[in-house]
Design a protein around this motif. Sequence first.
Motif, PDB file in Angstrom:
ATOM      1  N   TYR A  65     -39.025  14.352   3.960  1.00 33.32           N
ATOM      2  CA  TYR A  65     -40.297  13.883   4.781  1.00 33.32           C
ATOM      3  C   TYR A  65     -40.124  14.774   5.856  1.00 33.32           C
ATOM      4  O   TYR A  65     -39.309  14.522   6.645  1.00 33.32           O
ATOM      5  CB  TYR A  65     -40.158  12.566   4.857  1.00 33.32           C
ATOM      6  CG  TYR A  65     -41.306  11.871   4.692  1.00 33.32           C
ATOM      7  CD1 TYR A  65     -42.063  11.237   3.812  1.00 33.32           C
ATOM      8  CD2 TYR A  65     -42.154  11.708   6.126  1.00 33.32           C
ATOM      9  CE1 TYR A  65     -43.460  10.920   3.561  1.00 33.32           C
ATOM     10  CE2 TYR A  65     -43.314  11.034   6.127  1.00 33.32           C
ATOM     11  CZ  TYR A  65     -44.010  10.551   4.975  1.00 33.32           C
ATOM     12  OH  TYR A  65     -45.189  10.044   5.019  1.00 33.32           O
ATOM     13  N   CYS A 108     -46.757   9.358  10.215  1.00 34.04           N
ATOM     14  CA  CYS A 108     -48.319   9.357   9.586  1.00 34.04           C
ATOM     15  C   CYS A 108     -49.340   8.977  10.477  1.00 34.04           C
ATOM     16  O   CYS A 108     -49.220   7.769  10.938  1.00 34.04           O
ATOM     17  CB  CYS A 108     -48.323   8.814   8.091  1.00 34.04           C
ATOM     18  SG  CYS A 108     -49.868   8.629   7.610  1.00 34.04           S
ATOM     19  N   TYR A 132     -52.195   7.868  10.002  1.00 34.76           N
ATOM     20  CA  TYR A 132     -53.152   6.545   9.650  1.00 34.76           C
ATOM     21  C   TYR A 132     -52.501   5.436  10.200  1.00 34.76           C
ATOM     22  O   TYR A 132     -53.217   4.354  10.447  1.00 34.76           O
ATOM     23  CB  TYR A 132     -53.189   6.533   8.164  1.00 34.76           C
ATOM     24  CG  TYR A 132     -53.906   7.716   7.344  1.00 34.76           C
ATOM     25  CD1 TYR A 132     -54.912   8.334   8.037  1.00 34.76           C
ATOM     26  CD2 TYR A 132     -53.537   8.419   6.268  1.00 34.76           C
ATOM     27  CE1 TYR A 132     -55.622   9.362   7.437  1.00 34.76           C
ATOM     28  CE2 TYR A 132     -54.107   9.246   5.767  1.00 34.76           C
ATOM     29  CZ  TYR A 132     -55.322   9.624   6.154  1.00 34.76           C
ATOM     30  OH  TYR A 132     -55.923  10.875   5.829  1.00 34.76           O
ATOM     31  N   TRP A 133     -51.439   5.430  10.407  1.00 36.76           N
ATOM     32  CA  TRP A 133     -50.840   4.267  11.181  1.00 36.76           C
ATOM     33  C   TRP A 133     -51.103   4.094  12.542  1.00 36.76           C
ATOM     34  O   TRP A 133     -50.737   3.080  13.253  1.00 36.76           O
ATOM     35  CB  TRP A 133     -49.115   4.273  11.093  1.00 36.76           C
ATOM     36  CG  TRP A 133     -48.812   3.935   9.577  1.00 36.76           C
ATOM     37  CD1 TRP A 133     -48.488   4.872   8.513  1.00 36.76           C
ATOM     38  CD2 TRP A 133     -48.346   2.671   9.096  1.00 36.76           C
ATOM     39  NE1 TRP A 133     -48.178   4.268   7.738  1.00 36.76           N
ATOM     40  CE2 TRP A 133     -47.914   2.913   7.710  1.00 36.76           C
ATOM     41  CE3 TRP A 133     -48.244   1.552   9.728  1.00 36.76           C
ATOM     42  CZ2 TRP A 133     -47.471   1.968   6.976  1.00 36.76           C
ATOM     43  CZ3 TRP A 133     -47.971   0.285   8.932  1.00 36.76           C
ATOM     44  CH2 TRP A 133     -47.563   0.484   7.420  1.00 36.76           C
ATOM     45  N   CYS A 148     -52.270   3.144   4.318  1.00 40.16           N
ATOM     46  CA  CYS A 148     -52.353   2.994   2.943  1.00 40.16           C
ATOM     47  C   CYS A 148     -51.936   1.478   2.725  1.00 40.16           C
ATOM     48  O   CYS A 148     -50.802   1.310   3.364  1.00 40.16           O
ATOM     49  CB  CYS A 148     -51.711   3.948   1.955  1.00 40.16           C
ATOM     50  SG  CYS A 148     -52.353   5.702   1.907  1.00 40.16           S
ATOM     51  N   PHE A 202     -50.195   0.148   0.347  1.00 37.98           N
ATOM     52  CA  PHE A 202     -48.980  -0.030  -0.234  1.00 37.98           C
ATOM     53  C   PHE A 202     -47.695   0.441   0.625  1.00 37.98           C
ATOM     54  O   PHE A 202     -46.628   0.555   0.001  1.00 37.98           O
ATOM     55  CB  PHE A 202     -48.761   0.683  -1.578  1.00 37.98           C
ATOM     56  CG  PHE A 202     -49.487   2.046  -1.469  1.00 37.98           C
ATOM     57  CD1 PHE A 202     -48.790   2.996  -1.379  1.00 37.98           C
ATOM     58  CD2 PHE A 202     -50.840   1.967  -1.716  1.00 37.98           C
ATOM     59  CE1 PHE A 202     -49.245   4.366  -1.188  1.00 37.98           C
ATOM     60  CE2 PHE A 202     -51.389   3.134  -1.626  1.00 37.98           C
ATOM     61  CZ  PHE A 202     -50.542   4.443  -1.381  1.00 37.98           C
ATOM     62  N   CYS A 203     -47.926   1.048   1.787  1.00 33.60           N
ATOM     63  CA  CYS A 203     -47.121   1.801   2.223  1.00 33.60           C
ATOM     64  C   CYS A 203     -46.201   1.312   3.351  1.00 33.60           C
ATOM     65  O   CYS A 203     -46.715   0.408   4.082  1.00 33.60           O
ATOM     66  CB  CYS A 203     -47.624   3.021   2.941  1.00 33.60           C
ATOM     67  SG  CYS A 203     -46.582   4.227   3.889  1.00 33.60           S
ATOM     68  N   THR A 263     -44.397   3.258   5.842  1.00 38.87           N
ATOM     69  CA  THR A 263     -43.818   4.534   6.643  1.00 38.87           C
ATOM     70  C   THR A 263     -43.811   4.028   8.094  1.00 38.87           C
ATOM     71  O   THR A 263     -43.133   4.426   8.966  1.00 38.87           O
ATOM     72  CB  THR A 263     -44.672   5.711   6.382  1.00 38.87           C
ATOM     73  OG1 THR A 263     -44.292   6.037   4.837  1.00 38.87           O
ATOM     74  CG2 THR A 263     -44.108   6.758   7.110  1.00 38.87           C
ATOM     75  N   LYS A 310     -57.349   7.681   4.335  1.00 40.44           N
ATOM     76  CA  LYS A 310     -57.806   8.926   3.207  1.00 40.44           C
ATOM     77  C   LYS A 310     -59.210   8.898   3.015  1.00 40.44           C
ATOM     78  O   LYS A 310     -59.892   9.738   3.039  1.00 40.44           O
ATOM     79  CB  LYS A 310     -56.977   8.787   1.923  1.00 40.44           C
ATOM     80  CG  LYS A 310     -55.501   9.023   2.075  1.00 40.44           C
ATOM     81  CD  LYS A 310     -54.781   8.981   0.580  1.00 40.44           C
ATOM     82  CE  LYS A 310     -53.239   9.293   1.121  1.00 40.44           C
ATOM     83  NZ  LYS A 310     -52.556   9.198  -0.398  1.00 40.44           N
TER      84      LYS A 310
HETATM   85  S1  SF4 Z   1     -48.873   6.573   1.813  1.00 42.85           S
HETATM   86 FE1  SF4 Z   1     -50.908   6.741   3.352  1.00 42.85          FE
HETATM   87  S2  SF4 Z   1     -50.336   5.428   5.149  1.00 42.85           S
HETATM   88 FE2  SF4 Z   1     -48.276   6.315   3.867  1.00 42.85          FE
HETATM   89  S3  SF4 Z   1     -47.645   7.966   4.617  1.00 42.85           S
HETATM   90 FE3  SF4 Z   1     -48.695   8.605   3.039  1.00 42.85          FE
HETATM   91  S4  SF4 Z   1     -50.826   8.992   3.572  1.00 42.85           S
HETATM   92 FE4  SF4 Z   1     -49.732   7.916   5.467  1.00 42.85          FE
END
Ligand code: SF4
Lengths: 140, 423
Positions: B127, B132, B134-135, B147, B149-150, B152, B259
């Motif tokens: 990785y 990421c 998005y967080w 996301c 389910f994530c 990270t 996304k």
């Molecule tokens: S699953 Fe979604 S939130 Fe998790 S690292 Fe990947 S893109 Fe980012």
Amino acid sequence: MSAVVLKGAATPDALAARSGGGFPAVDALLEGVASAPETFVLDPGAAGIDWSVENRVRGLPNRARIKCWSPKEGTLLVWFYKRSALPWSVDRFSYGGVLVGRERVPPAAIDAWLRYQVGGFHPEQRPPGIRRSFPFDLPA
Amino acid sequence: MVAPLNPCELEIDLFCRGVRIDRSCSLEEDARVFRRTRAGLGSGLELVLPGGLKDIWMNAPVEEDFAQASPYRLVKEGARYLLLDERNSLRYPVRIPPEPAWYERRTTLGTPMQDVGVLQGTYLGIYISNSCGYWWMRGEGREALNCAFCTTGYNVGVNERVDKAVEDVVEVAAAAKAEGCTFTHFNTGFHGGRDLEMVAPYVAAVKERVGQLVGVQALPARPADYWKYDWLLDLGANHFSFCWEFQHPDWFARLCPGKRATLGQDAFFRALEYCQRKMPKGACSGEIIAGVEPIEWTLRAIDYITDLGAFPTVCIFRPCIGSDMEHVPSPRSEDMIGVMRHMYEACRRKGIPIGAAPNIEVSLIVQPDDARYLAPRDLRFWAQEARSWVVRRLAAPVFARELRPRAPKADPLHPPRPRPAAA
Ligand code: SF4
């Protein structure tokens, strides 16, 4: 502060000192714990003030824990986490935490934190203002 | 008497139900450390399920609550491990892959090697950044657009290096290759459209100085930036994967809000189509999660991916501890068996090579060649086995060439076109 707040707790003062002392949020949390219908259990071996709750979530023992710990003078982290289910593992699963200072925290926030724990950290009960990562390592 | 499950049925049932660990086990000595990379999916126990067609590698859930109620108990008898199914007393012998020797070593820069990459099955997953975007993105009344389910974005201190030095990556890839690893897979989260530039130096360095198959999983580029895929191909990339996770647009929008907001589902389709057109059959993959959206949409996704000549990477939904979907039940094994059988059949019908690359076992998913166990042993099955054998023989020299270090045909630090202005 109530005299008996957590199963396994030392005196209230000794308990408050574990988080660095003098944080109104800790006092309020411990009062909330004392008046809650559930039984909360202190882990005397953990850093800070660290407790679990003795209830079941969807038929299984609730693994949600709260740790109150001071990373630096005047700052308290109220951290929501679970421990690994594996007996030898020291892995921890974070659900984020709230950083507070020595200010008073509204009772509604304290209640939301405790309900979040009692509910097993259900995402729909996630209290507002939770930080997901911290610039320091958290002791066990 | 209940018939035992075949290795793939067992793999699927374990993904859906998890495993409890008996006190007789000494996994702290016998197993790999658990690493929560890849959106939290790597949090389980690496297991090998032996079988006649092939051994199956899997990462069995052990931490999640549903695993605490599993009928499967891992026990150790003497030096052997086995899974006991407490519903019917069936016993399945399993192997626990040992920790690779390099996990304990440090790179020349002093970085613990296991902070750089992790073996997931037999491939090396890296990785390249543990963040990421998005967080950290708010919107639509949400505190974050991750996301669902994530996991990270939740870190307890830093359990992986934030930015990985190319030197560290090269040394870890070389150490893994010395123990038989043929494939390094680079993975990123959302980095505002700069993901492919970020990954380029790593791709070039591993190809030039180690000699491995190299895969890239990043968010799709915009059409104007598709030249970046050509550039990465010149640097030696062998594989691109695109994760849109859910085929139904509503499920995609709801569970992958970042996304949806930044790219849209179509961006994944178009990028996969572009890359797969340029690469050999099965070199690209579309990644989806089965067990959340209605099954017919998962089957539709598999059909779409294989129609393109791409490889379906189908992950069984795991309600990872700490994720927003932790409280969602894991799927039913019977449904997942149907999905995986469909995946195998789709690959067979459309001539997608199955199990052609040397020694790539991905423990986080059910691979199409794992799903061979689900197919009826009829003429078509044996014809497919024969075809796969021929493809493996023909592809062997190609892979052997790819496993030799070679200089890239492009400059990894200077893309052929100007970098876009920073967002
Ligand atoms: S699953 Fe979604 S939130 Fe998790 S690292 Fe990947 S893109 Fe980012």
